[in-house]
Design a protein around this motif. Structure first.
Motif, PDB file in Angstrom:
ATOM      1  N   TYR A  79       0.825  -1.211   0.000  1.00 20.82           N
ATOM      2  CA  TYR A  79       0.000   0.000   0.000  1.00 20.82           C
ATOM      3  C   TYR A  79       0.860   1.263   0.000  1.00 20.82           C
ATOM      4  O   TYR A  79       2.039   1.247   0.364  1.00 20.82           O
ATOM      5  CB  TYR A  79      -0.880   0.036   1.245  1.00 20.82           C
ATOM      6  CG  TYR A  79      -2.077  -0.872   1.187  1.00 20.82           C
ATOM      7  CD1 TYR A  79      -3.311  -0.406   0.761  1.00 20.82           C
ATOM      8  CD2 TYR A  79      -1.985  -2.211   1.571  1.00 20.82           C
ATOM      9  CE1 TYR A  79      -4.422  -1.232   0.712  1.00 20.82           C
ATOM     10  CE2 TYR A  79      -3.088  -3.052   1.524  1.00 20.82           C
ATOM     11  CZ  TYR A  79      -4.304  -2.553   1.093  1.00 20.82           C
ATOM     12  OH  TYR A  79      -5.398  -3.375   1.043  1.00 20.82           O
ATOM     13  N   SER A  80       0.253   2.368  -0.393  1.00 21.44           N
ATOM     14  CA  SER A  80       0.864   3.686  -0.214  1.00 21.44           C
ATOM     15  C   SER A  80       0.548   4.148   1.206  1.00 21.44           C
ATOM     16  O   SER A  80      -0.225   3.506   1.917  1.00 21.44           O
ATOM     17  CB  SER A  80       0.276   4.680  -1.215  1.00 21.44           C
ATOM     18  OG  SER A  80       0.463   4.228  -2.527  1.00 21.44           O
ATOM     19  N   LEU A  81       1.110   5.291   1.602  1.00 21.07           N
ATOM     20  CA  LEU A  81       0.814   5.862   2.914  1.00 21.07           C
ATOM     21  C   LEU A  81       0.104   7.199   2.747  1.00 21.07           C
ATOM     22  O   LEU A  81       0.397   7.953   1.821  1.00 21.07           O
ATOM     23  CB  LEU A  81       2.104   6.091   3.704  1.00 21.07           C
ATOM     24  CG  LEU A  81       2.850   4.856   4.206  1.00 21.07           C
ATOM     25  CD1 LEU A  81       4.176   5.275   4.829  1.00 21.07           C
ATOM     26  CD2 LEU A  81       2.024   4.088   5.217  1.00 21.07           C
ATOM     27  N   ASP A  82      -0.837   7.487   3.642  1.00 16.44           N
ATOM     28  CA  ASP A  82      -1.416   8.829   3.680  1.00 16.44           C
ATOM     29  C   ASP A  82      -0.379   9.778   4.270  1.00 16.44           C
ATOM     30  O   ASP A  82       0.436   9.385   5.121  1.00 16.44           O
ATOM     31  CB  ASP A  82      -2.688   8.835   4.549  1.00 16.44           C
ATOM     32  CG  ASP A  82      -3.863   8.183   3.829  1.00 16.44           C
ATOM     33  OD1 ASP A  82      -3.883   8.221   2.586  1.00 16.44           O
ATOM     34  OD2 ASP A  82      -4.751   7.635   4.514  1.00 16.44           O
ATOM     35  N   ASN A  83      -0.432  11.043   3.852  1.00 18.37           N
ATOM     36  CA  ASN A  83       0.553  12.032   4.308  1.00 18.37           C
ATOM     37  C   ASN A  83      -0.065  13.031   5.279  1.00 18.37           C
ATOM     38  O   ASN A  83      -1.247  13.377   5.182  1.00 18.37           O
ATOM     39  CB  ASN A  83       1.133  12.807   3.121  1.00 18.37           C
ATOM     40  CG  ASN A  83       1.980  11.929   2.234  1.00 18.37           C
ATOM     41  OD1 ASN A  83       2.607  10.980   2.706  1.00 18.37           O
ATOM     42  ND2 ASN A  83       2.012  12.229   0.947  1.00 18.37           N
ATOM     43  N   SER A  84       0.755  13.518   6.207  1.00 14.86           N
ATOM     44  CA  SER A  84       0.352  14.609   7.101  1.00 14.86           C
ATOM     45  C   SER A  84       1.471  15.641   7.117  1.00 14.86           C
ATOM     46  O   SER A  84       2.630  15.321   6.831  1.00 14.86           O
ATOM     47  CB  SER A  84       0.089  14.078   8.510  1.00 14.86           C
ATOM     48  OG  SER A  84       1.267  13.490   9.033  1.00 14.86           O
ATOM     49  N   TYR A  85       1.101  16.877   7.461  1.00 12.07           N
ATOM     50  CA  TYR A  85       2.087  17.962   7.409  1.00 12.07           C
ATOM     51  C   TYR A  85       2.052  18.839   8.664  1.00 12.07           C
ATOM     52  O   TYR A  85       2.766  19.819   8.751  1.00 12.07           O
ATOM     53  CB  TYR A  85       1.824  18.845   6.180  1.00 12.07           C
ATOM     54  CG  TYR A  85       1.937  18.091   4.870  1.00 12.07           C
ATOM     55  CD1 TYR A  85       3.156  17.955   4.221  1.00 12.07           C
ATOM     56  CD2 TYR A  85       0.822  17.489   4.296  1.00 12.07           C
ATOM     57  CE1 TYR A  85       3.275  17.246   3.032  1.00 12.07           C
ATOM     58  CE2 TYR A  85       0.918  16.779   3.104  1.00 12.07           C
ATOM     59  CZ  TYR A  85       2.152  16.664   2.482  1.00 12.07           C
ATOM     60  OH  TYR A  85       2.253  15.952   1.305  1.00 12.07           O
ATOM     61  N   SER A  86       1.188  18.504   9.636  1.00 18.75           N
ATOM     62  CA  SER A  86       1.059  19.355  10.818  1.00 18.75           C
ATOM     63  C   SER A  86       0.616  18.539  12.030  1.00 18.75           C
ATOM     64  O   SER A  86       0.161  17.396  11.899  1.00 18.75           O
ATOM     65  CB  SER A  86       0.010  20.451  10.563  1.00 18.75           C
ATOM     66  OG  SER A  86      -1.279  19.853  10.448  1.00 18.75           O
TER      67      SER A  86
END
Length: 665
Positions: A79-86
């Motif tokens: 699978y891919s990963l979901d991204n977060s930035y904060s």
């Protein structure tokens, strides 16, 4: 000591020295002594081929040539990963997790190394296979090349399972990359642009002895298999290290999101001290049972999140705005930039997304713009340096006609993009639809690539994907760069695609908004293309997760006389346009109308198998209990809050045996 004993003793010694040097980063003998022992083993093996071992340390020097890399399906999807930035992104993620699982949640924090993803399979402690990520469902077998990487163990140590997979990244350390480039420059060759692409390209070199010369390393981080002897992600890292894998020591266990952020903030400052490229942190729910409870979305695990470090940013001049036409007719404006280096690559173009984005940022030709890589992959313009703007510049006027066929563009109310409505006569749309049809996740036609599709269309040999099935070798041979053998392979690949299952054919048709997941749901519900073609909007919306927009698009697709004709032709040629009798035999409607929540650990079937049984019998699987839940299937270790919630809502709780009896009756 017999020759065989001598060979085995040398292999054992070399494996141990290799492990000490490449995994533990310690050495008890000199490089010269190691090379002498390796040379002695090579000579003995050459003189006594009856003692051949495909996992001998001598394999590391390479020598085998791979003409074609075989495509292999992954046993467990990558699978891919979901991204977060904060911090807020991570807190929202944690809230979603705590709604779905019981008890305390711990997190394993690991650095996100920027390399080529790899899945290694081990059987009885020996490396069986190495496969690239590919599209997540299948990848390329690069075992011969990976065996030359000295940090990949060919024979494991300790209490390893009989059969399992381990995932990681093939990386090229900065030191090795710098040395390689110095040698290339000295030889008058162009230097490589960045370590990641060089590592990825190395894996597809045909001569494994060339791969052996490159100082690649393999960093491992994830175990996959049935009934593995581990309970947490952090424990799996410790175990993998004991078995002989190179597992980065920096991973840390965090008790809450604040501790996760401490890890993130530390490495955001100190990542440049690392020997490898890294672009963020991966945070995983530590408990593997909780991971199972959380499961996956269509694209990513719910139990993991990538926190991306702030992207590198540069400024450059926007020379010209041009427009691209996609296979659905969607128009994408593109910024053509003064070439600039960004995160190790030369960037010349960036997407401007749509007219609203251009207007919002007031982007104009001739502007100096700020560019960054979104998630350090796709370049995007994030702003304009207005101090550099020419006072005579004019606001951008979005074009009104198609750049390819000059048809007037349309923009539907509520949609961000403009579209070219000339779907049957606009060349990029025709080519794009066929390219989508033959792509890996769709019909996966061997021997036919995107460039060849364009050549076939330009030369008037095909105008839609049904035309592919009438192509002959004689028609294809005259094409540019097409020899007799490759023409034969192309025609054979088209013939073989007739065996691709119905849900992938449905995805291949390119119906707008019908991606892989939606195609599977429609195929499972309607069983055949004819049933879908006759379905009304009302009927389609009643299918799980099919909304109005998808329903309208499906109805619109089948309202086209041309599309219906193409489908009739595909049917005539033998393409799979219904679920096979074999697959249908395993499907029933016994659970239709029922929604199940699966929780706990099961002994007779795995959680994945149980969910598949629910869907194969017409039921729906949900991740959380609500008033709409029909049954909770409870295994061992089911969380108390789920039980309390189910009892409070009056939802029946059944065990594994009750469920299996339900579908057997």
């Amino acid at each position: 000591m017999t020759t065989e004993e001598q060979i085995n003793q040398l292999r054992k010694e070399l494996r141990e020295h290799n492990y000490n040097y490449y995994v533990l980063d310690t050495s008890v003998i000199s490089d010269f002594e190691f090379d002498q022992k390796l040379k002695q083993l090579q000579e003995l093996e050459a003189a006594h081929p009856q003692y051949y071992d495909p996992n001998s340390p001598t394999i590391r020097v390479g020598g085998q040539v791979t003409k074609n890399f075989e495509t292999v399906p992954h046993t467990y999807r990558m699978y891919s990963l979901d991204n977060s930035y904060s911090k807020e992104d991570l807190e929202d993620w944690e809230k979603r997790i705590k709604k779905m699982v019981d008890g305390k949640v711990e997190y394993t924090c690991e650095l996100k190394y920027d390399g080529a993803s790899m899945s290694l399979t081990y059987e009885n402690g020996k490396l069986l296979r190495a496969v690239t990520r590919g599209d997540g469902f299948q990848g390329d077998d690069v075992t011969t090349n990976v065996k030359t990487i000295r940090s990949v163990p060919l024979q494991l140590k300790g209490d390893f399972p009989a059969l399992f997979e381990i995932r990681g990244e093939i990386v090229l350390p900065f030191d090795g990359f710098t040395k390689m480039n110095a040698e290339r420059v000295e030889a008058g060759e162009e230097p490589y642009r960045n370590p990641r692409n060089t590592a990825s390209g190395s894996l597809k070199l045909q001569d494994s002895s060339e791969v052996a010369k490159r100082p690649l390393e393999c960093l491992l981080y994830s175990l996959k298999g049935e009934k593995l002897p581990i309970k947490t992600q952090f424990e799996s890292l410790i175990k993998a290290r004991e078995w002989g894998f190179k597992v980065p020591e920096v991973a840390k266990l965090a008790q809450n999101i604040d501790e996760v952020l401490d890890f993130v903030n530390y490495w955001d400052k100190h990542r440049h001290e690392l020997p490898y490229e890294t672009d963020g942190v991966v945070i995983k729910v530590n408990d593997l049972h909780q991971q199972e409870e959380l499961g996956y979305t269509a694209k990513a695990p719910r139990w993991a999140m990538a926190y991306k470090f702030k992207a590198e940013q540069v400024s450059t001049v926007l020379n010209e705005i041009t427009y691209q036409v996609g296979r659905t007719g969607a128009i994408t404006p593109v910024a053509n930039l003064q070439p600039v280096e960004l995160a190790g690559t030369i960037v010349k173009r960036a997407s401007l997304h749509n007219a609203d984005q251009i207007a919002k940022l007031d982007i104009r030709e001739g502007d100096t713009v700020y560019v960054e890589k979104g998630g350090e992959i796709i370049p995007k313009i994030i702003g304009v340096d207005f101090t550099q703007r020419d006072p005579e510049s004019e606001p951008t006027t979005y074009r009104t006609t198609c750049p390819e066929c000059d048809t007037t563009l349309v923009r539907t109310e509520g949609e961000a993009q403009h579209y070219c409505p000339n779907s049957e006569g606009c060349p990029p749309q025709i080519i794009g639809r066929i390219q989508h049809f033959i792509s890996r996740k769709a019909m996966d036609i061997e021997g036919l690539g995107a460039e060849t599709v364009a050549l076939l269309v330009v030369n008037g040999l095909i105008n839609n994907y049904a035309d592919l099935y009438e192509l002959t070798t004689a028609q294809v041979i005259p094409l540019e760069r097409m020899a007799e053998k490759s023409a034969e392979n192309l025609v054979l690949g088209i013939e073989a695609s007739k065996q691709i299952p119905f849900e992938r054919v449905l995805f291949a048709l390119g119906i707008r908004y019908v991606g892989e997941t939606v195609a599977k749901k429609l195929a499972r519900h309607y069983k055949s293309i004819d049933a879908i073609a006759e379905a009304s909007e009302e009927s389609l919306v009643s299918v799980d997760e099919i909304g109005e927009r998808i329903a309208q698009s499906v109805v619109q697709f089948f309202a086209s006389e041309e599309n219906r004709t193409i489908i009739q032709r595909l049917k005539y040629y033998g393409v799979q346009l219904e679920i096979s009798a074999e697959k249908l035999a395993n499907q029933t409607t016994k659970l239709t109308g029922n929604t199940f929540v699966v929780s706990g650990v099961f002994s007779k079937v795995s959680r994945t198998e149980l969910k598949k049984l629910i869907e194969d019998n017409g039921g729906k699987v949900s991740g959380s209990i609500s008033a709409k839940t029909s049954y909770v299937v409870a295994g061992e270790n089911m969380g108390p809050s789920k039980r309390i919630k189910a009892e409070g809502l009056g939802v029946p709780i059944i065990n594994e045996d009750d469920f299996l009896e339900m579908i057997a009756s």
